[in-house]
Design a protein around this motif. Structure first.
Motif, PDB file in Angstrom:
ATOM      1  N   ILE A 172     -29.891  14.771  58.779  1.00 57.04           N
ATOM      2  CA  ILE A 172     -30.911  14.162  59.643  1.00 57.04           C
ATOM      3  C   ILE A 172     -31.661  15.317  60.305  1.00 57.04           C
ATOM      4  N   LEU A 173     -32.984  15.271  60.245  1.00 57.14           N
ATOM      5  CA  LEU A 173     -33.815  16.303  60.890  1.00 57.14           C
ATOM      6  C   LEU A 173     -34.468  15.709  62.133  1.00 57.14           C
ATOM      7  N   ILE A 174     -34.162  16.281  63.272  1.00 57.07           N
ATOM      8  CA  ILE A 174     -34.752  15.839  64.541  1.00 57.07           C
ATOM      9  C   ILE A 174     -35.872  16.805  64.918  1.00 57.07           C
ATOM     10  N   MET A 175     -37.111  16.307  64.879  1.00 60.15           N
ATOM     11  CA  MET A 175     -38.255  17.153  65.235  1.00 60.15           C
ATOM     12  C   MET A 175     -38.292  17.331  66.743  1.00 60.15           C
ATOM     13  N   CYS A 176     -38.361  18.590  67.167  1.00 58.36           N
ATOM     14  CA  CYS A 176     -38.383  18.879  68.612  1.00 58.36           C
ATOM     15  C   CYS A 176     -39.780  19.277  69.070  1.00 58.36           C
ATOM     16  N   VAL A 177     -40.739  19.116  68.160  1.00 55.46           N
ATOM     17  CA  VAL A 177     -42.179  19.242  68.475  1.00 55.46           C
ATOM     18  C   VAL A 177     -42.881  18.167  67.638  1.00 55.46           C
ATOM     19  N   HIS A 178     -44.147  17.900  67.998  1.00 58.47           N
ATOM     20  CA  HIS A 178     -44.914  16.984  67.153  1.00 58.47           C
ATOM     21  C   HIS A 178     -45.290  17.740  65.883  1.00 58.47           C
ATOM     22  N   PRO A 179     -44.908  17.231  64.721  1.00 53.42           N
ATOM     23  CA  PRO A 179     -45.079  18.025  63.490  1.00 53.42           C
ATOM     24  C   PRO A 179     -46.529  18.377  63.222  1.00 53.42           C
ATOM     25  N   GLY A 180     -46.695  19.530  62.571  1.00 53.79           N
ATOM     26  CA  GLY A 180     -48.040  19.942  62.147  1.00 53.79           C
ATOM     27  C   GLY A 180     -48.333  21.396  62.441  1.00 53.79           C
ATOM     28  N   PHE A 181     -47.611  21.956  63.416  1.00 49.70           N
ATOM     29  CA  PHE A 181     -47.930  23.350  63.770  1.00 49.70           C
ATOM     30  C   PHE A 181     -46.672  24.113  64.178  1.00 49.70           C
ATOM     31  N   GLY A 182     -46.663  25.400  63.890  1.00 48.50           N
ATOM     32  CA  GLY A 182     -45.594  26.256  64.401  1.00 48.50           C
ATOM     33  C   GLY A 182     -45.984  26.727  65.797  1.00 48.50           C
ATOM     34  N   GLY A 183     -45.046  27.384  66.465  1.00 50.06           N
ATOM     35  CA  GLY A 183     -45.339  28.019  67.746  1.00 50.06           C
ATOM     36  C   GLY A 183     -45.506  27.088  68.930  1.00 50.06           C
ATOM     37  N   GLN A 184     -45.061  25.838  68.797  1.00 50.81           N
ATOM     38  CA  GLN A 184     -45.186  24.897  69.921  1.00 50.81           C
ATOM     39  C   GLN A 184     -43.984  24.974  70.849  1.00 50.81           C
ATOM     40  N   GLY A 207     -39.948  24.780  68.005  1.00 50.27           N
ATOM     41  CA  GLY A 207     -39.771  25.303  69.362  1.00 50.27           C
ATOM     42  C   GLY A 207     -38.394  25.839  69.664  1.00 50.27           C
ATOM     43  N   VAL A 208     -37.636  26.202  68.593  1.00 51.52           N
ATOM     44  CA  VAL A 208     -36.294  26.760  68.826  1.00 51.52           C
ATOM     45  C   VAL A 208     -36.376  28.292  68.817  1.00 51.52           C
ATOM     46  N   TYR A 209     -35.866  28.878  69.900  1.00 52.17           N
ATOM     47  CA  TYR A 209     -35.901  30.341  70.069  1.00 52.17           C
ATOM     48  C   TYR A 209     -34.515  30.832  70.426  1.00 52.17           C
ATOM     49  N   LEU A 210     -34.382  32.158  70.481  1.00 54.85           N
ATOM     50  CA  LEU A 210     -33.080  32.734  70.863  1.00 54.85           C
ATOM     51  C   LEU A 210     -32.706  32.290  72.278  1.00 54.85           C
ATOM     52  N   THR A 211     -33.702  31.961  73.065  1.00 55.01           N
ATOM     53  CA  THR A 211     -33.443  31.596  74.471  1.00 55.01           C
ATOM     54  C   THR A 211     -32.927  30.167  74.637  1.00 55.01           C
ATOM     55  N   ASN A 212     -33.228  29.281  73.693  1.00 55.54           N
ATOM     56  CA  ASN A 212     -32.779  27.879  73.882  1.00 55.54           C
ATOM     57  C   ASN A 212     -31.872  27.383  72.752  1.00 55.54           C
ATOM     58  N   VAL A 213     -31.566  28.229  71.786  1.00 56.35           N
ATOM     59  CA  VAL A 213     -30.788  27.762  70.617  1.00 56.35           C
ATOM     60  C   VAL A 213     -29.371  27.329  71.018  1.00 56.35           C
ATOM     61  N   ARG A 214     -28.788  27.956  72.044  1.00 57.41           N
ATOM     62  CA  ARG A 214     -27.428  27.568  72.450  1.00 57.41           C
ATOM     63  C   ARG A 214     -27.376  26.107  72.939  1.00 57.41           C
ATOM     64  N   GLU A 215     -28.445  25.713  73.664  1.00 57.94           N
ATOM     65  CA  GLU A 215     -28.489  24.314  74.148  1.00 57.94           C
ATOM     66  C   GLU A 215     -28.517  23.341  72.976  1.00 57.94           C
ATOM     67  N   VAL A 216     -29.250  23.759  71.949  1.00 61.53           N
ATOM     68  CA  VAL A 216     -29.422  22.908  70.765  1.00 61.53           C
ATOM     69  C   VAL A 216     -28.112  22.809  69.982  1.00 61.53           C
ATOM     70  N   LEU A 217     -27.421  23.929  69.874  1.00 63.03           N
ATOM     71  CA  LEU A 217     -26.109  23.929  69.189  1.00 63.03           C
ATOM     72  C   LEU A 217     -25.087  23.127  69.996  1.00 63.03           C
ATOM     73  N   ASP A 218     -25.109  23.302  71.309  1.00 62.07           N
ATOM     74  CA  ASP A 218     -24.170  22.553  72.169  1.00 62.07           C
ATOM     75  C   ASP A 218     -24.411  21.045  72.060  1.00 62.07           C
ATOM     76  N   ALA A 219     -25.655  20.657  71.811  1.00 61.14           N
ATOM     77  CA  ALA A 219     -25.980  19.219  71.719  1.00 61.14           C
ATOM     78  C   ALA A 219     -25.495  18.626  70.399  1.00 61.14           C
TER      79      ALA A 219
END
Ligand code: DX5
Ligand code: ZN
Length: 219
Positions: free
Chosen positions: A134-146, A177-189
């Motif tokens: 399952i892929l959960i989009m964490c931005v509105h699809p269409g662009f990188g860097g959001q 929108g996944v970066y080194l700064t927030n990836v831990r929150e995403v993994l923890d979820a």
């Protein structure tokens, strides 16, 4: 659970795409995320089968094709022939979701189902037995860097809970929108497959890949 980095080549420098892909593979990124945009389901247009065909031979990574395409069943076979190992379709783009997922399996690939930020997690519950991811989009699809949409964390937890309750062994991929700064929150979820475009390819792909893999080691 295996933690996987899937760099999105949408953010790569296309004047040296092969070299940048190699740097991610050599430093531990097991997948490559291939963002296909048709200008209909999403406002932008990216790339398609010819690019996939050419990079297929440049890497041994799992080729993870994300079809942001209206009625994607039309292209599943073409992406398999071009070298995709997995195809992910959007629930919102399929007139018949089950038919699209069955087609991906009929072509011998891993099937993924993606939902946009505005689509509730419950919408995927009926398809959990028909997919590998399952892929959960964490931005509105269409662009990188959001910017990462914070409400996505609750959605990741909800889907991971659904998967656990059904006793399934599915990958949960997050994208946008996944970066080194927030990836831990995403993994923890509860996510285990991390798509990162800007966070890998802006700057030094080798160093950025290494840093993600370092974080994964502590999980
Ligand atoms: C957006 C794509 C994402 C995007 C990720 O529609 O599906 O894969 O390229 O890019 P970043 O990591 O820069 O948000
Ligand atoms: Zn994507």
């Amino acid at each position: 659970m295996e933690y996987i980095l899937a760099p999105s080549i949408l953010a790569a420098d296309f004047t040296k795409l092969g070299e940048e892909i190699r740097l991610t593979e050599e430093n531990g990124a097991a997948w490559l995320h291939f963002d296909v945009m048709d200008g209909m389901f999403v406002p932008s247009i990216s790339f398609g089968m010819p690019v996939l065909k050419s990079i297929r031979h440049a890497t041994g990574q799992f080729m993870d094709a994300h079809l942001m395409v209206q009625d994607p069943i039309r292209y599943v076979e073409a992406f398999q022939e071009a070298g995709a190992d997995g195809v992910t379709v959007h629930l919102e783009a399929c007139p018949d979701v089950k038919a699209a997922l069955d087609k991906i399996h009929a072509c011998g690939m891993k099937a993924g189902l993606s939902i946009c930020p505005e689509t509730p997690a419950e919408e995927v519950e009926g398809y959990l037995d028909d997919v590998e991811m399952i892929l959960i989009m964490c931005v509105h699809p269409g662009f990188g860097g959001q910017k990462f949409i914070p409400e996505s964390l609750e959605k990741i937890r909800a889907v991971r809970q659904m998967v656990r309750e059904k006793g399934l062994d599915l990958d949960i991929q997050v994208d946008g929108g996944v970066y080194l700064t927030n990836v831990r929150e995403v993994l923890d979820a509860g996510a285990n497959v991390i798509v990162a475009g800007s966070a890998v390819f802006n700057g030094d792909p080798q160093e950025n890949t290494k840093k993600f893999m370092e974080i994964f080691k502590s999980y």
